[in-house]
Design an enzyme around this catalytic site. Structure first.
Site, PDB file in Angstrom:
ATOM      1  N   ARG A  97       0.949  -1.269  -0.058  1.00 23.37           N
ATOM      2  CA  ARG A  97       0.207   0.031   0.099  1.00 23.37           C
ATOM      3  C   ARG A  97       0.974   1.187  -0.178  1.00 23.37           C
ATOM      4  O   ARG A  97       1.717   1.569   1.048  1.00 23.37           O
ATOM      5  CB  ARG A  97      -0.897   0.058   1.365  1.00 23.37           C
ATOM      6  CG  ARG A  97      -1.617   1.346   1.473  1.00 23.37           C
ATOM      7  CD  ARG A  97      -2.680   1.120   2.520  1.00 23.37           C
ATOM      8  NE  ARG A  97      -3.819   0.505   1.786  1.00 23.37           N
ATOM      9  CZ  ARG A  97      -5.108   0.481   2.366  1.00 23.37           C
ATOM     10  NH1 ARG A  97      -5.382   1.316   3.521  1.00 23.37           N
ATOM     11  NH2 ARG A  97      -5.956  -0.218   2.084  1.00 23.37           N
ATOM     12  N   HIS A 105      -7.301   0.699  -6.406  1.00 20.81           N
ATOM     13  CA  HIS A 105      -7.270  -0.487  -5.243  1.00 20.81           C
ATOM     14  C   HIS A 105      -8.099  -1.568  -5.734  1.00 20.81           C
ATOM     15  O   HIS A 105      -9.134  -1.761  -5.379  1.00 20.81           O
ATOM     16  CB  HIS A 105      -8.242   0.387  -4.243  1.00 20.81           C
ATOM     17  CG  HIS A 105      -8.234  -0.378  -2.765  1.00 20.81           C
ATOM     18  ND1 HIS A 105      -7.432  -1.325  -2.712  1.00 20.81           N
ATOM     19  CD2 HIS A 105      -8.966  -0.011  -1.653  1.00 20.81           C
ATOM     20  CE1 HIS A 105      -7.617  -1.538  -1.252  1.00 20.81           C
ATOM     21  NE2 HIS A 105      -8.480  -0.933  -0.500  1.00 20.81           N
ATOM     22  N   GLN A 110     -10.006  -3.967  -3.471  1.00 23.63           N
ATOM     23  CA  GLN A 110     -11.371  -3.757  -3.147  1.00 23.63           C
ATOM     24  C   GLN A 110     -12.411  -4.265  -4.222  1.00 23.63           C
ATOM     25  O   GLN A 110     -13.377  -4.656  -3.798  1.00 23.63           O
ATOM     26  CB  GLN A 110     -11.330  -2.162  -2.771  1.00 23.63           C
ATOM     27  CG  GLN A 110     -12.888  -1.603  -2.445  1.00 23.63           C
ATOM     28  CD  GLN A 110     -13.024  -2.089  -0.970  1.00 23.63           C
ATOM     29  OE1 GLN A 110     -12.283  -1.907  -0.090  1.00 23.63           O
ATOM     30  NE2 GLN A 110     -14.100  -2.812  -0.832  1.00 23.63           N
ATOM     31  N   ASP A 153     -17.364   6.663  -1.079  1.00 23.14           N
ATOM     32  CA  ASP A 153     -16.228   6.757  -0.462  1.00 23.14           C
ATOM     33  C   ASP A 153     -15.890   8.200   0.304  1.00 23.14           C
ATOM     34  O   ASP A 153     -16.493   9.021  -0.211  1.00 23.14           O
ATOM     35  CB  ASP A 153     -15.056   6.368  -1.262  1.00 23.14           C
ATOM     36  CG  ASP A 153     -13.633   5.875  -0.684  1.00 23.14           C
ATOM     37  OD1 ASP A 153     -13.843   5.804   0.631  1.00 23.14           O
ATOM     38  OD2 ASP A 153     -12.715   5.955  -1.541  1.00 23.14           O
ATOM     39  N   CYS A 160     -16.512   1.135   0.476  1.00 21.98           N
ATOM     40  CA  CYS A 160     -15.373   0.597   0.919  1.00 21.98           C
ATOM     41  C   CYS A 160     -14.832   0.393   2.373  1.00 21.98           C
ATOM     42  O   CYS A 160     -13.974  -0.379   2.859  1.00 21.98           O
ATOM     43  CB  CYS A 160     -14.261   0.774  -0.055  1.00 21.98           C
ATOM     44  SG  CYS A 160     -13.849   2.753   0.023  1.00 21.98           S
ATOM     45  N   ARG A 197     -13.816  -9.131   1.426  1.00 17.29           N
ATOM     46  CA  ARG A 197     -12.318  -8.738   1.250  1.00 17.29           C
ATOM     47  C   ARG A 197     -11.485 -10.013   1.645  1.00 17.29           C
ATOM     48  O   ARG A 197     -10.583 -10.545   1.095  1.00 17.29           O
ATOM     49  CB  ARG A 197     -11.561  -7.558   2.064  1.00 17.29           C
ATOM     50  CG  ARG A 197     -12.215  -6.095   1.941  1.00 17.29           C
ATOM     51  CD  ARG A 197     -11.833  -5.658   0.611  1.00 17.29           C
ATOM     52  NE  ARG A 197     -10.046  -5.688   0.493  1.00 17.29           N
ATOM     53  CZ  ARG A 197      -9.526  -4.656   0.707  1.00 17.29           C
ATOM     54  NH1 ARG A 197     -10.143  -3.720   1.291  1.00 17.29           N
ATOM     55  NH2 ARG A 197      -8.162  -4.666   0.849  1.00 17.29           N
TER      56      ARG A 197
HETATM   57  N1  NVA Z   1     -10.128   6.338  -1.021  1.00 15.46           N
HETATM   58  C1  NVA Z   1      -9.859   6.032   0.260  1.00 15.46           C
HETATM   59  C2  NVA Z   1      -9.983   4.666   0.222  1.00 15.46           C
HETATM   60  C3  NVA Z   1      -9.363   3.630   1.559  1.00 15.46           C
HETATM   61  C4  NVA Z   1      -9.538   2.512   1.606  1.00 15.46           C
HETATM   62  C5  NVA Z   1      -8.287   6.404   0.500  1.00 15.46           C
HETATM   63  O1  NVA Z   1      -7.538   6.417  -0.455  1.00 15.46           O
HETATM   64  O2  NVA Z   1      -7.956   6.768   1.551  1.00 15.46           O
HETATM   65  N1   CP Z   2     -11.199  -0.453   2.058  1.00 17.28           N
HETATM   66  C1   CP Z   2      -9.979  -0.692   2.854  1.00 17.28           C
HETATM   67  O1   CP Z   2      -9.024  -0.990   1.840  1.00 17.28           O
HETATM   68  O2   CP Z   2      -9.831  -0.469   4.093  1.00 17.28           O
HETATM   69  P1   CP Z   2      -8.493  -0.038   4.995  1.00 17.28           P
HETATM   70  O3   CP Z   2      -8.052   1.109   4.463  1.00 17.28           O
HETATM   71  O4   CP Z   2      -9.029  -0.125   6.358  1.00 17.28           O
HETATM   72  O5   CP Z   2      -7.418  -1.339   4.610  1.00 17.28           O
END
Ligand code: NVA
Ligand code: CP
Length: 302
Positions: free
Chosen positions: A102, A129, A132, A220, A260, A288
């Site tokens: 990540r 992502h 997801q 989101d 998500c 997930r």
């Molecule tokens: N769009 C959000 C998703 C978190 C799972 C982010 O990137 O923070």
């Molecule tokens: N939806 C998702 O990826 O959640 P986290 O940021 O908690 O991993």
């Protein structure tokens, strides 16, 4: 094989992962949690940003499949002191069997994959992502039975989750509508790629236009990880992009509500909609685990 972008998967592969995820879910519900398909395999997880679902679901998935997992924060590695991604990728390739990363920048994950000799999984970047989307497709199929003819309405930021979902919709034959404010549309490169493969993608600034008669309503956060400096501006710009009771009324009566997570109540979604009968958000989060088990088996099974 890697999963860096959802477009790395063909329709058959994507549908195969969803089906395997469904089977694994059924098995787990019957009490068959542990197996040994990935015995002796190790997955490393690298986090440059926080995570709850991605981290825990990957860890549990590996444990339940009989494998090992090492969870690492970017700043605890030499990466945090400036060691390059490429050398890290080569070194980790000699220790572990797969890596999930990540990262803030999408090209960090691309660079890692270019220098690694093991499968690399994108666990979220500023562009995509894909993990997801695997769970999202599994959730949609669970309620709508098929992908063809399903209309998904995204309301809010045209962000990483939205981009991967656009790809997933195009690959599986769903119609995608995105309502986002001017300047916060999904990535052009993703929309163009989706359209090129025959995907129906409507981009609008009008949330009601997107939601009208939709089968799936998805939102989101207004402020993604890394966007915190813009919080005030985003709170203003996204005011009209909320999954609330009025917007839900515009969609089909049996439209499912998706997110998500993490949720920010009173921003992109109301408490009432989150808790409503049509909300499948917690099942989506659970999926997930099952979808990623299917992915790990595809990448690592002998
Ligand atoms: N769009 C959000 C998703 C978190 C799972 C982010 O990137 O923070
Ligand atoms: N939806 C998702 O990826 O959640 P986290 O940021 O908690 O991993």
């Amino acid at each position: 094989m890697n999963l860096i972008t959802i477009f790395d998967l063909t329709r058959a592969e994507l549908e195969g992962l969803v089906e395997r995820g469904e089977k694994l879910k059924r098995k787990r519900k019957e009490g068959l949690k542990a197996s040994n398909e990935l015995e002796g395999k190790t997955l490393a997880l690298i986090f440059e940003k926080p995570s709850t679902r991605t981290r825990v679901s990957f860890e549990v998935a590996m444990h339940e499949l009989g494998g090992n997992v090492i969870s690492l924060n970017w700043n605890e590695l030499q990466l945090g002191r400036g060691e390059r991604v490429r050398e890290t990728a080569r070194v980790l390739s000699s220790y572990v069997d797969a890596v999930m990363i990540r990262a803030y920048r999408h090209d960090t994950v691309e660079e890692f994959a270019n220098y690694a000799s093991i499968p690399v999984i994108n666990g979220l970047t500023d562009l995509e992502h894909p993990c997801q989307t695997l769970a999202d497709l599994m959730t949609i199929k669970g309620y709508k039975k098929n992908f063809a003819g399903v209309t998904v309405a995204w309301v809010g930021d045209g962000n990483n989750v939205c981009n991967s979902l656009i790809g997933g919709a195009a690959i599986t034959g769903m119609n995608m509508r995105v309502a986002s404010p001017d300047g916060y549309e999904p990535a052009k490169v993703v929309v163009e790629r989706a359209k090129k493969m025959g995907g129906e993608v409507l981009i609008t600034e009008n949330a009601e236009e997107a939601a009208l008669g939709a089968d799936v309503l998805y939102t989101d956060v207004w402020v993604s990880m890394g966007d915190e400096k813009e919080r005030e501006k985003r709170e203003r710009v996204f005011k009209k992009y909320q999954l609330n009771e009025d917007l839900v009324r515009v969609a089909k009566e049996d439209a499912i509500i998706m997110h998500c997570m993490p949720v920010h109540i009173g921003e992109e979604i109301t408490e009432g909609v989150l808790k409503s009968e049509n909300s499948v958000i917690f099942e989506q989060a659970e999926n997930r685990l099952h979808a990623q088990k299917a992915l790990l088996l595809k990448l690592l099974e002998k």
